[in-house]
Design a protein around this motif. Structure first.
Motif, PDB file in Angstrom:
ATOM      1  N   TYR A 291       0.829  -1.211   0.000  1.00 53.38           N
ATOM      2  CA  TYR A 291       0.000   0.000   0.000  1.00 53.38           C
ATOM      3  C   TYR A 291       0.858   1.253   0.000  1.00 53.38           C
ATOM      4  N   PRO A 292       0.355   2.340  -0.628  1.00 58.70           N
ATOM      5  CA  PRO A 292       1.111   3.590  -0.600  1.00 58.70           C
ATOM      6  C   PRO A 292       1.313   4.054   0.844  1.00 58.70           C
ATOM      7  N   LYS A 293       2.466   4.667   1.128  1.00 59.79           N
ATOM      8  CA  LYS A 293       2.810   5.013   2.516  1.00 59.79           C
ATOM      9  C   LYS A 293       2.019   6.207   3.056  1.00 59.79           C
ATOM     10  N   ASN A 294       1.939   7.292   2.247  1.00 59.26           N
ATOM     11  CA  ASN A 294       1.422   8.536   2.816  1.00 59.26           C
ATOM     12  C   ASN A 294       0.033   8.948   2.363  1.00 59.26           C
ATOM     13  N   ARG A 295      -0.647   8.055   1.700  1.00 65.27           N
ATOM     14  CA  ARG A 295      -2.009   8.404   1.291  1.00 65.27           C
ATOM     15  C   ARG A 295      -2.825   7.124   1.188  1.00 65.27           C
TER      16      ARG A 295
ATOM     17  N   PRO B 166      -3.317  -0.633  -3.770  1.00 64.76           N
ATOM     18  CA  PRO B 166      -1.972  -1.156  -3.540  1.00 64.76           C
ATOM     19  C   PRO B 166      -1.224  -1.470  -4.839  1.00 64.76           C
ATOM     20  N   ARG B 167       0.115  -1.535  -4.730  1.00 62.91           N
ATOM     21  CA  ARG B 167       0.923  -2.041  -5.843  1.00 62.91           C
ATOM     22  C   ARG B 167       0.907  -3.568  -5.722  1.00 62.91           C
TER      23      ARG B 167
ATOM     24  N   GLU C 185      -4.564   0.950   5.809  1.00 54.98           N
ATOM     25  CA  GLU C 185      -4.185   0.679   4.421  1.00 54.98           C
ATOM     26  C   GLU C 185      -5.403   0.619   3.510  1.00 54.98           C
TER      27      GLU C 185
END
Ligand code: CTP
Length: 395
Positions: free
Chosen positions: A99-103, A107-108, A166
């Motif tokens: 999952y992106p860290k700051n938003r 997910p990738r 997440e």
């Protein structure tokens, strides 16, 4: 090792999938909802098969074998096979999600050869159990997070503390499963849910409303759960009251209306429609519904407004204005009989010049039918003749 005994029809389908996978050099498992439902003795519709390998290729070969329909989806990618009118299996490759860290976002995704990594990306312990479909180990339960125990204890429990952060849609899922399965949300999970409620506000409108609609499909009581867990407060939604919800339930059966949009109208009752990115037709319904209140319902001209409303909006008025709910009931029961038998051409032939007056006469006819003063063509003709004779035709 705990083993699952599938009923015979499923057993042969699953064995077939396991054998095809073996030939292709893959391994396969069923995971998620169907495993949970089998363990709970519940019926289920869709089967999710996780393939350590190329799920699309597996689905393609399986679809040929059962002479089924093969549906490819580019996302992830995955595929569905449908056959015999009702049977349906979704095939997806085992994957990891980062999952992106700051938003808050999607997910990738990476394919993985490790089933544990795939199970580890999932929402709750009861959804992270796999059943082996591979020859030799067929039916074995793989339960690294003790989901079976949580099924027995009737608990919804996240796999890790960042699960809701997440993917905040899991907040809705936790509440929905606890309601559908009559499970409790485990204490620590409840704390995490409460801590991460704020992330719901960062979900895109599309993801938020998709999840809300799934919840509302379970019935009006879900609003009580969403209230209890603080979701309505955080999202600034209105709670319409238990009486309203009960009337929605009664009305949706009585008038055969799906209440999902009715409940959405209630949730957003106190906010301007422009706050949301709804479809134009729904925004229009919101505006129409908001033009009507108890006073308006008692005015005979309301009938023209009621004709503009979809059934879910009528159901909203039925539940919102119980003192005048009989008016909505009357409209549902009689709306077909309210339509004039005369059309514009007929009215012209009776001697009225082409003008907005024709539209007004049609409206008077509808109102006459609405209040029971007109019930057939002859009375409609009388009204037009009264108008031509210079008489006041308002009711
Ligand atoms: N899943 C997840 N997080 C989500 C959505 C889904 O981890 N936000 C995982 C869960 O393991 C879930 C599986 O993907 O079991 C399949 O999801 P879905 O089909 O939406 O739900 P089911 O669990 O199958 O439940 P149901 O179909 O009964 O709603």
């Amino acid at each position: 090792m705990r083993r699952i005994n599938f009923q015979s029809e499923l057993r042969s389908v699953f064995k077939e999938i396991g054998q095809i996978a073996r030939k292709l050099g893959y391994s396969v498992y069923i995971v998620g909802g169907p495993v949970r439902d089998i363990l709970l003795g519940r019926s289920f519709q869709d089967v999710d098969v996780v393939c350590v390998g190329n799920a699309v290729k597996l689905a393609k070969v399986f679809s040929r074998r059962v002479k089924g329909e093969f549906i490819y989806r580019r996302r992830y990618p995955n595929a569905t096979v449908k056959w015999n009118n009702s049977a349906k299996v979704d095939f997806v490759s085992a994957r990891s999600e980062v999952y992106p860290k700051n938003r808050i976002g999607l997910p990738r995704i990476r394919r993985t050869k490790d089933l544990l990594i795939d199970l580890n990306r999932r929402d709750f312990t009861v959804n992270a159990i796999a059943v082996d479909l591979n020859p030799g180990t067929f039916g074995n339960l793989y339960d690294p997070f003790n989901g079976l125990l949580d099924c027995q204890k009737k608990l919804i429990r996240v796999l890790h503390p960042n699960s809701f952060k997440e993917d905040p849609t899991r907040i809705f899922r936790a509440i929905r499963f606890s309601m559908e399965l009559s499970f409790q949300i485990e204490e620590n999970t409840k704390k995490l849910l409460n801590r991460d409620l704020k992330f719901l506000k960062q979900l895109s409108q599309a993801r938020l409303w998709k999840e809300i609609k799934i919840c509302l499909n379970d019935g009006s009581d879900v609003l009580n759960y969403l209230k209890k867990f603080g979701v309505l407060r955080v999202l600034n939604f209105s709670y319409p009251g238990q009486g309203f919800l009960e009337r929605v339930d009664v009305g949706s059966i009585q008038f055969d209306v799906n209440p999902v949009n009715t409940l959405i109208l209630a949730l957003i009752e106190k906010k301007p429609a422009r706050c949301y990115s709804f479809e134009r037709s729904f925004i229009q319904q919101i505006n129409y519904v908001r033009e009507i209140n108890n006073k308006a319902l008692r005015n005979i001209e309301v009938v023209h407004k009621l004709f503009k409303l979809e059934d879910y909006s009528l159901l909203f008025l039925f539940a919102r204005y119980p003192k005048n709910s009989i008016i909505i009931e009357n409209f549902f029961d009689n709306r077909e009989k309210l339509k004039p038998e005369l059309n514009g051409e007929d009215i012209k032939k009776l001697g009225v010049n082409e003008s907005p007056e024709i539209g007004k006469l049609m409206k008077r006819i509808i109102e006459g039918r609405w209040i029971g003063k007109i019930s057939g063509r002859n009375e409609e003709v009388d009204l037009v003749e009264r108008y031509l004779g210079g008489k006041d035709v308002s009711w």
